[in-house]
Scaffold this motif. Structure first.
Motif, mmCIF file in Angstrom:
data_model
loop_
_atom_site.group_PDB
_atom_site.id
_atom_site.type_symbol
_atom_site.label_atom_id
_atom_site.label_comp_id
_atom_site.label_asym_id
_atom_site.label_seq_id
_atom_site.Cartn_x
_atom_site.Cartn_y
_atom_site.Cartn_z
ATOM 1 N N GLY A 13 51.966 -2.930 112.053
ATOM 2 C CA GLY A 13 53.413 -3.108 112.121
ATOM 3 C C GLY A 13 53.822 -4.555 112.018
ATOM 4 N N ILE A 14 53.048 -5.464 112.625
ATOM 5 C CA ILE A 14 53.356 -6.888 112.551
ATOM 6 C C ILE A 14 53.306 -7.358 111.102
ATOM 7 N N VAL A 15 52.283 -6.913 110.384
ATOM 8 C CA VAL A 15 52.167 -7.257 108.966
ATOM 9 C C VAL A 15 53.348 -6.683 108.191
ATOM 10 N N ALA A 16 53.697 -5.428 108.487
ATOM 11 C CA ALA A 16 54.779 -4.774 107.756
ATOM 12 C C ALA A 16 56.121 -5.436 108.017
ATOM 13 N N VAL A 17 56.390 -5.849 109.271
ATOM 14 C CA VAL A 17 57.637 -6.525 109.597
ATOM 15 C C VAL A 17 57.761 -7.825 108.824
ATOM 16 N N MET A 18 56.665 -8.582 108.735
ATOM 17 C CA MET A 18 56.685 -9.872 108.064
ATOM 18 C C MET A 18 56.920 -9.740 106.567
ATOM 19 N N SER A 19 56.470 -8.614 105.968
ATOM 20 C CA SER A 19 56.575 -8.456 104.522
ATOM 21 C C SER A 19 57.682 -7.507 104.086
ATOM 22 N N ALA A 20 58.411 -6.928 105.052
ATOM 23 C CA ALA A 20 59.368 -5.868 104.733
ATOM 24 C C ALA A 20 60.465 -6.338 103.794
ATOM 25 N N ALA A 21 61.029 -7.517 104.060
ATOM 26 C CA ALA A 21 62.149 -7.987 103.259
ATOM 27 C C ALA A 21 61.767 -8.154 101.800
ATOM 28 N N ALA A 22 60.521 -8.528 101.569
ATOM 29 C CA ALA A 22 60.091 -8.793 100.202
ATOM 30 C C ALA A 22 59.661 -7.540 99.468
ATOM 31 N N ASN A 53 53.221 1.004 104.725
ATOM 32 C CA ASN A 53 54.247 0.996 103.689
ATOM 33 C C ASN A 53 55.563 0.629 104.364
ATOM 34 N N SER A 54 56.262 -0.383 103.878
ATOM 35 C CA SER A 54 57.477 -0.851 104.537
ATOM 36 C C SER A 54 58.731 -0.215 103.965
ATOM 37 N N GLY A 55 58.592 0.832 103.172
ATOM 38 C CA GLY A 55 59.730 1.422 102.500
ATOM 39 C C GLY A 55 60.572 2.343 103.366
ATOM 40 N N THR A 56 61.706 2.769 102.787
ATOM 41 C CA THR A 56 62.584 3.769 103.384
ATOM 42 C C THR A 56 62.212 5.130 102.816
ATOM 43 N N THR A 75 52.334 3.485 109.030
ATOM 44 C CA THR A 75 53.483 2.630 109.312
ATOM 45 C C THR A 75 54.403 2.615 108.098
ATOM 46 N N ILE A 76 55.705 2.835 108.332
ATOM 47 C CA ILE A 76 56.706 2.757 107.271
ATOM 48 C C ILE A 76 57.869 1.898 107.777
ATOM 49 N N GLY A 77 58.911 1.777 106.961
ATOM 50 C CA GLY A 77 60.083 1.029 107.398
ATOM 51 C C GLY A 77 61.084 1.906 108.117
ATOM 52 N N VAL A 78 61.624 2.942 107.412
ATOM 53 C CA VAL A 78 62.755 3.727 107.906
ATOM 54 C C VAL A 78 62.566 5.192 107.536
ATOM 55 N N LEU A 79 62.993 6.090 108.437
ATOM 56 C CA LEU A 79 63.130 7.510 108.142
ATOM 57 C C LEU A 79 64.609 7.819 107.980
ATOM 58 N N SER A 80 64.988 8.426 106.857
ATOM 59 C CA SER A 80 66.397 8.706 106.594
ATOM 60 C C SER A 80 66.562 10.158 106.168
ATOM 61 N N PHE A 81 67.390 10.911 106.914
ATOM 62 C CA PHE A 81 67.567 12.334 106.660
ATOM 63 C C PHE A 81 68.983 12.615 106.167
ATOM 64 N N SER A 96 48.651 16.536 114.324
ATOM 65 C CA SER A 96 47.915 16.224 115.552
ATOM 66 C C SER A 96 48.789 15.395 116.481
ATOM 67 N N SER A 97 48.643 15.630 117.779
ATOM 68 C CA SER A 97 49.382 14.829 118.773
ATOM 69 C C SER A 97 48.840 13.413 118.864
ATOM 70 N N ASP A 98 47.681 13.141 118.235
ATOM 71 C CA ASP A 98 47.120 11.785 118.209
ATOM 72 C C ASP A 98 47.743 10.920 117.114
ATOM 73 N N TYR A 99 48.394 11.542 116.149
ATOM 74 C CA TYR A 99 48.967 10.780 115.045
ATOM 75 C C TYR A 99 50.304 10.155 115.466
ATOM 76 N N VAL A 100 50.523 8.905 115.038
ATOM 77 C CA VAL A 100 51.751 8.187 115.355
ATOM 78 C C VAL A 100 52.275 7.533 114.080
ATOM 79 N N LEU A 101 53.573 7.657 113.831
ATOM 80 C CA LEU A 101 54.194 7.001 112.689
ATOM 81 C C LEU A 101 54.971 5.787 113.185
ATOM 82 N N GLY A 102 54.513 4.579 112.811
ATOM 83 C CA GLY A 102 55.194 3.361 113.198
ATOM 84 C C GLY A 102 56.383 3.079 112.294
#
Length: 326
Positions: A13-22, A53-56, A75-81, A96-102
């Motif tokens: 997530g730290i990597v994704a935050v730093m590169s998200a804008a670009a 992936n830092s996308g929407t 890890t992604i940027g945004v979930l939009s419904f 699985s309850s072990d999976y987490v989406l950042g």
């Protein structure tokens, strides 16, 4: 296993935050299967990469043949419904309850155009520790039932005009962010206590700036500290008509009316034993119990604003130290 997954997500997530804008792009679900993590189930200018992936990630259009299903942590940027005019019911689940989406974006989850959606997959808010992320609903209902984790500074929980709302039905959320209620209605199963997992995470502070929080918990004791920074805000429960009634003992600093035009509306039949104070301006406190009684029991309260009590409501309080008018 889950703790290792969260550590890996935080690093990603730290990597994704730093590169998200670009690098952030938008992808639309076109699933030919239920696999959320399969790049070919998405359409866009390129095939999205996982696990980082830092996308929407957008879910729009007519009824899908396959609802999305998380098959690995990522890890992604945004979930939009529902970000177009088609109202469609969505269900985002996990294998699985072990999976987490950042989530690394600003408005990390959005529900739009009255498209009911339920997210049962686990989510993690991975914004900067001093930053703000938001979950926004213009749908009815919009429900988060998975575990919500993360440590971003402030988590905005907001909804559009009635009947739109956000419902947090999961009770084991571990996020340490301070919840902020700026607009609309947020529903939870209970308020919880500081430093303990709860629908509202582990923070001991709830900040209101015009939103309303409704808890369906009964006979609950909570040490949460309420701050009303601005606007007309409220706390209530699920019984009866909106805004309903809460049945709880609020033993924390019950309310700090810190805005010059702040109003806290208490709708309920419980007990507020924390100190009620006013630090800025001349806010107001209104009490509605609908034929029942609400107790303000702290004798050290120094609230100096206007106190209003609705018809058919019994307010029990020693009033010592409170200089406001009723």
């Amino acid at each position: 296993m889950a703790r290792q997954t969260n550590r890996a997500l935080l690093a990603a997530g730290i990597v994704a935050v730093m590169s998200a804008a670009a690098s952030a792009q938008s992808y639309t679900w076109s699933g030919t299967s239920t696999d959320f993590n399969l790049g070919t189930n998405w359409s866009g200018t390129s095939v999205p990469s996982f696990p980082v992936n830092s996308g929407t990630m957008r879910f729009v259009g007519s009824a899908p043949a396959f609802q999305p299903h998380l098959t690995a942590s990522g890890t992604i940027g945004v979930l939009s419904f529902g970000t177009n005019s088609a109202a469609q019911t969505w269900a985002f689940s996990s294998a699985s309850s072990d999976y987490v989406l950042g989530l690394t974006g600003g408005q990390v989850v959005s529900f739009d155009h009255n498209s009911p959606a339920t997210i049962s997959a686990n989510l993690a808010c991975l914004g900067l520790a001093s930053g703000t992320q938001a979950i926004v609903s213009n749908a009815n209902p919009a429900t988060l039932s998975g575990v919500l984790s993360g440590s971003v500074g402030t988590l905005r929980l907001e909804a559009g005009s009635s009947p739109r709302s956000v419902t947090i039905s999961g009770t084991n959320n571990s996020f340490s962010s301070t919840p902020l209620f700026p607009t609309g209605l947020v529903n939870v199963a209970r308020l919880g206590n500081a430093s303990q997992n709860s629908p509202l995470g582990t923070s001991g502070t709830l900040v209101f700036s015009g939103g309303f929080l409704r808890s369906s918990g009964t006979g609950e004791s909570s040490d949460k500290y309420l701050i009303v920074a601005s606007g007309n805000s409220g706390l209530g429960g699920s019984a009866g008509n909106d805004p309903g009634f809460f049945d709880a003992i609020l033993s924390g600093g019950a309310s700090n009316l810190s805005g010059s035009t702040a109003t806290l509306a208490l709708h309920g039949s419980g007990t507020m034993s924390g100190k009620i104070t006013q630090t800025v301006g001349s806010g107001s406190l209104s009490v509605t119990a609908g034929g029942l009684s609400l107790t303000l029991s702290n004798t050290a309260s120094d609230f100096a604003g206007t106190l209003s009590v609705s018809r058919n409501t019994t307010l029990l309080t020693p009033m010592f130290g409170m200089t406001g008018s009723a």
